[in-house]
Design a protein around this motif. Sequence first.
Motif, mmCIF file in Angstrom:
data_model
loop_
_atom_site.group_PDB
_atom_site.id
_atom_site.type_symbol
_atom_site.label_atom_id
_atom_site.label_comp_id
_atom_site.label_asym_id
_atom_site.label_seq_id
_atom_site.Cartn_x
_atom_site.Cartn_y
_atom_site.Cartn_z
ATOM 1 N N GLU A 1 0.782 -1.203 0.120
ATOM 2 C CA GLU A 1 -0.017 -0.059 -0.058
ATOM 3 C C GLU A 1 0.859 1.311 0.028
ATOM 4 N N ARG B 1 2.361 1.467 -3.576
ATOM 5 C CA ARG B 1 1.310 2.171 -4.471
ATOM 6 C C ARG B 1 0.960 3.646 -4.318
ATOM 7 N N ALA B 2 0.952 3.950 -2.809
ATOM 8 C CA ALA B 2 0.658 5.251 -2.678
ATOM 9 C C ALA B 2 1.813 6.430 -3.234
ATOM 10 N N TYR C 1 5.182 6.473 -1.965
ATOM 11 C CA TYR C 1 6.189 6.824 -1.014
ATOM 12 C C TYR C 1 7.381 6.150 -1.212
#
Length: 107
Positions: free
Chosen positions: A90, A93-94, A96
């Motif tokens: 996650e 995917r964001a 970062y």
Amino acid sequence: LLAGSDYPLLSLPSGAALEAPPLSTGQSSRAPSVSGVFRESLRSLGAALLVTQQHFVRCIKPNSTKTPHSLDAAYVQRQLRYLGVGAVLEIGRAGYQVKLPYASFLG
């Protein structure tokens, strides 16, 4: 024994944390204290960590019975959740950055 190992993960830098630290000239001829040996060992470990490249290996077992060609999906999912793989995905995917260079992490 570890210093002469052919495996890079097992080999230690020469004289790393296996010997008691030398006494300084200001000390008497007493044996070094446990805390002194521990402090020197910690310094040596810190120096070894600064020159290594850290990485993680995550092992996922397909089933708890150790039988070949048998996949227990719930068992695998529990392991992945426990290891935090979903959270890492996650974050990636964001957008970062997950892996910071060690020097920028310190500074």
